[in-house]
Motif scaffolding. Structure first.
Motif, short mmCIF file in Angstrom:
data_model
loop_
_atom_site.label_atom_id
_atom_site.label_comp_id
_atom_site.label_asym_id
_atom_site.label_seq_id
_atom_site.Cartn_x
_atom_site.Cartn_y
_atom_site.Cartn_z
N TYR A 172 12.54 8.07 2.31
CA TYR A 172 11.27 7.34 2.37
C TYR A 172 11.04 6.55 1.10
N VAL A 173 11.17 7.20 -0.07
CA VAL A 173 10.87 6.50 -1.31
C VAL A 173 11.89 5.40 -1.57
N ARG A 174 13.13 5.60 -1.09
CA ARG A 174 14.11 4.53 -1.29
C ARG A 174 13.68 3.29 -0.51
N SER A 175 13.26 3.48 0.75
CA SER A 175 12.89 2.28 1.52
C SER A 175 11.55 1.70 1.04
N ALA A 176 10.72 2.53 0.40
CA ALA A 176 9.46 1.99 -0.12
C ALA A 176 9.64 1.40 -1.52
N GLY A 177 10.85 1.56 -2.10
CA GLY A 177 11.12 0.98 -3.42
C GLY A 177 10.47 1.73 -4.57
N VAL A 178 10.18 3.02 -4.38
CA VAL A 178 9.60 3.78 -5.48
C VAL A 178 10.46 5.01 -5.81
N ASP A 179 11.78 4.87 -5.65
CA ASP A 179 12.63 6.04 -5.89
C ASP A 179 12.92 6.22 -7.38
N VAL A 235 -6.94 2.55 -12.29
CA VAL A 235 -7.89 1.42 -12.20
C VAL A 235 -7.12 0.10 -12.26
N ILE A 236 -6.15 0.01 -13.17
CA ILE A 236 -5.40 -1.24 -13.29
C ILE A 236 -4.61 -1.52 -12.02
N ALA A 237 -3.95 -0.48 -11.48
CA ALA A 237 -3.18 -0.67 -10.24
C ALA A 237 -4.08 -1.16 -9.12
N TRP A 238 -5.27 -0.57 -9.04
CA TRP A 238 -6.19 -0.95 -7.96
C TRP A 238 -6.72 -2.36 -8.22
N THR A 279 -0.28 9.94 -5.56
CA THR A 279 -1.03 9.29 -4.49
C THR A 279 -0.94 7.77 -4.61
N GLY A 280 -0.97 7.27 -5.86
CA GLY A 280 -0.93 5.82 -6.03
C GLY A 280 0.44 5.31 -6.38
N ILE A 281 1.50 6.07 -6.07
CA ILE A 281 2.83 5.70 -6.55
C ILE A 281 3.32 4.39 -5.91
N THR A 282 2.95 4.13 -4.65
CA THR A 282 3.31 2.84 -4.05
C THR A 282 2.25 1.85 -4.50
N ARG A 283 2.40 1.35 -5.73
CA ARG A 283 1.27 0.70 -6.38
C ARG A 283 1.01 -0.71 -5.90
N ASP A 284 1.90 -1.28 -5.07
CA ASP A 284 1.56 -2.59 -4.53
C ASP A 284 0.91 -2.49 -3.15
N ARG A 285 0.72 -1.27 -2.63
CA ARG A 285 -0.01 -1.13 -1.37
C ARG A 285 -1.48 -0.86 -1.71
N GLU A 286 -2.36 -1.69 -1.15
CA GLU A 286 -3.77 -1.55 -1.50
C GLU A 286 -4.31 -0.18 -1.13
N LYS A 287 -3.92 0.28 0.08
CA LYS A 287 -4.43 1.57 0.55
C LYS A 287 -4.06 2.69 -0.41
N ARG A 308 9.16 2.94 8.29
CA ARG A 308 10.16 1.89 8.11
C ARG A 308 9.80 1.05 6.92
N GLU A 309 10.58 -0.02 6.70
CA GLU A 309 10.40 -0.83 5.50
C GLU A 309 8.93 -1.23 5.31
N GLY A 310 8.31 -1.76 6.35
CA GLY A 310 6.98 -2.34 6.20
C GLY A 310 5.85 -1.35 6.07
N GLY A 311 6.06 -0.11 6.48
CA GLY A 311 4.97 0.85 6.44
C GLY A 311 5.25 2.04 7.33
N GLU A 312 4.19 2.77 7.65
CA GLU A 312 4.37 3.98 8.43
C GLU A 312 3.81 3.79 9.84
N LEU A 313 4.32 4.59 10.77
CA LEU A 313 3.69 4.66 12.08
C LEU A 313 2.47 5.55 11.89
N GLU A 314 1.29 4.98 12.01
CA GLU A 314 0.11 5.78 11.73
C GLU A 314 -0.79 5.93 12.93
#
Lengths: 506, 104
Positions: free
Chosen positions: A96-103, B84-87, A145-153, A371-377
């Protein structure tokens, strides 16, 4: 008090976890992209080694660092639950982290640090170790929780989780300060605590000697419980849970659901048994504490399971379901605090083990299908999964059955044990009835997922990613499925083991 | 007068100011500062219990706890500001009312 080899030996599980966290982070500095594949192995090795060293301490029942930590059965079983959650989450994370680019190495480093915090919590025998354990664990989990830092959610979830978590830490810490004050102002004057070691003032069992009606004790306990209730997502302090669980990457969600609960419930159980032991009569602090907790437990079961009914997002649904499960475990803690018998506390240990495994499994499945773009949610995205990916659908069905409490699964056995103890203790019959009713309601939304997978057609254009190369997640799911069935079919040995663990706590 | 009662009153006031800030303010940075204020209120309580220990000697466990609390608060602030910065990079705002991508 001197720091000796004896202390370090008892502290070995935590040292191993922290050591492998350091190795994971530094290895990443020197590693090329391809060699990052070694990181999950390092983390897995560290977790397994920590679990083995925990097991090797079985039967020691000793204190380390002048009584700051206590290694007994409760500490070992809860520590193992945290290690199991970590090992399963590392397996689910790898692809998962490899495909999300946070490995990064930091990902695994943070996971192992949080696990070390939970193991410290399981062993915590004074208020200072409780505070440090909670913070070591929580700060690492905020980052994860915020490790995928380019995803707003993901960043928003981290923000919310951090604010609510730090806010609740304030309450917990104020509670600890007042409890310390209660010991200092009463114990010191009576000379009960004129021991050579100052750290005795912070010990959990020192609270048992404070007179029941000390205002500082009551206020401190209330604030302490508010802080703890935030961490486990108990009503009315549960509002952050769905947001944090939905926004965090799926393997992290499975990890934090299990590890945080194992750590904090270990503290609650130890506080119930050591600080406020029930002598069988109505002593004020013991009965206020269990009375208040009983209402929180009932509200948590009802609100968690009823709110889950309306959810269409699977991660959010599982977040509300985890609130409901916190309520069930709280029922066990309440009954345990009112009972001389080890059975209710042993049921709590069993439930936490079962919960950790089935939660890691269900979030692992979401990680596997990401998958690459996100999760089945969305629930609708799971329509028709059974026709395309029968093994994945079967595993998900097993975990849902276990979470709902349908035999022959671990979840059924856990609920059975806790509610049986609640029924045996006449005073809490109403809690058992509430809990069983809430479980029946919960079956509806768990089965909704199964129905979507087996009886609906796939949405147009929905391609379920093939996860054949995701060996880690597949192995993790296989282990979680086997453990779920095994704990449900032949639980006797594990129950005996949990009972022995509880008997080792004085 | 420097009595235990007054010191605890100061501690509770600081803590309550922090709680009010977290609940009422909408700027994330001010919320973070309010959380620090809560922790400092707790520190005052620890120190005053240690000072007014009725036993024969001091009760340094309270002082030690304050040092640990400050270290933990520093770690928490570092992580909090990073989040905060990331957000902020994703949303270009520091207003808590704009946290709207996750609800219900």
């Amino acid at each position: 008090m001197t720091l000796g080899a004896h202390d370090l030996q008892l502290f070995a599980p935590v040292l191993i976890l922290l050591g492998s966290a350091a190795v994971a982070v530094t290895a990443d500095l020197f590693a090329e992209k391809i060699e990052r594949g070694a990181l999950p192995f390092i983390s897995l090795g560290g977790t397994v080694a920590a679990a083995i060293s925990l097991l090797s301490l079985w039967g020691r029942n000793e204190e380390a660092f002048g009584g700051a930590l206590r290694i007994d059965g409760l500490a070992i079983v809860m520590g193992l639950a945290a290690c199991a959650a970590t090992a399963l989450s590392v397996l689910m994370s790898a692809s998962y982290v490899r495909s999300a680019g946070v490995d990064f190495g930091e990902y695994y480093g943070l996971m192992l640090t949080a696990a070390a915090g939970a193991v410290i919590l399981a062993q915590a025998n004074d208020l200072m170790s409780v505070f440090l354990g909670i913070e070591i664990m929580s700060i690492a989990v905020y980052c994860l929780t915020g490790i995928t830092r380019d995803r707003e959610k993901s960043t928003e979830a981290a923000m919310k989780y951090f604010i609510m978590g730090a806010f609740s830490t304030g309450f917990l810490l104020f509670g600890i300060a007042l409890l310390y004050g209660a010991v200092v102002t009463t114990g010191g004057a009576d000379g009960i605590l004129q021991s050579p070691s100052q750290s005795a003032l912070l010990r959990l069992d020192a609270l048992a000697r404070v007179p029941a009606n000390t205002p500082l004790l009551v206020a401190g306990l209330a604030l302490f419980l508010v802080g703890a209730a935030f961490k486990i997502g108990a009503v009315p302090f549960h509002a952050w849970t769905p947001d944090a669980y939905e926004g965090a990457p799926a393997p992290v969600t499975g990890f934090m659901a299990g590890v945080v609960k194992a750590g904090v419930f270990a503290v609650l159980l130890r506080t119930a048994m050591v600080s406020f032991p029930s002598p069988g009569i109505d002593v004020e602090p013991a009965s206020t504490w269990s009375g208040a907790l009983a209402f929180v437990a009932a509200a948590t079961m009802v609100v968690g399971n009823v709110c889950a009914l309306a959810q269409t997002n699977l991660k959010r649904l599982l977040a509300y379901s985890s609130i409901g499960h916190s309520g069930v475990i709280l029922v066990g803690v309440v009954v345990a605090s009112e009972s001389q018998n080890p059975a209710p506390a042993a049921a709590v240990l069993f439930y936490v083990l079962a919960y950790v495994i089935m939660t890691a499994g269900s979030f692992g499945l979401i990680s596997l299908l990401a998958r690459e773009g996100g999760e089945l949610e969305n629930l609708s995205q799971f329509s028709g999964l059974a026709a395309r990916r029968p093994a994945a659908a079967a595993a998900m069905t097993l975990f849902m059955a276990s979470l709902a409490g349908i035999p022959p699964t671990a979840g059924f056995m856990g609920k059975f044990l806790i509610f049986r103890e609640a029924i045996n203790n006449r005073e809490f019959l109403w809690l058992a009835i509430t809990g069983i009713a809430a479980s029946i309601v919960s079956a509806y939304y768990y089965l909704k997922i199964v129905v979507a997978m087996y009886m609906r057609d796939p949405e147009k254009g929905e391609e379920f990613p093939r996860g054949d190369d995701r060996w880690g997640a597949i192995l993790g799911l296989a282990l979680a499925s086997i453990a779920t069935v095994a704990l449900g079919l032949c639980p006797a040995k594990v129950i005996d083991w949990c009972t022995a663990a509880i008997q080792s706590v004085n | 007068m420097l009595t235990l009662h007054n010191c605890l009153l100061l501690s509770a006031l600081l803590f309550a100011t922090g709680v009010f800030g977290v609940i009422a303010r909408r700027n994330v940075l001010i919320v973070l500062m309010s959380i620090e204020l809560m922790l400092n209120g707790v520190n005052v309580a620890f120190v005053s219990f240690a000072k007014f220990y009725p036993g024969s000697s001091l009760a340094p466990a309270g002082h030690v706890f304050v040092l640990l609390t400050m270290a933990v608060a520093a770690a928490e602030a570092a992580v909090g500001l990073a989040i905060v910065i990331a957000w902020f990079r994703n949303r270009k705002t520091t207003d808590t009312d704009d946290m709207r991508s996750l609800r219900w």
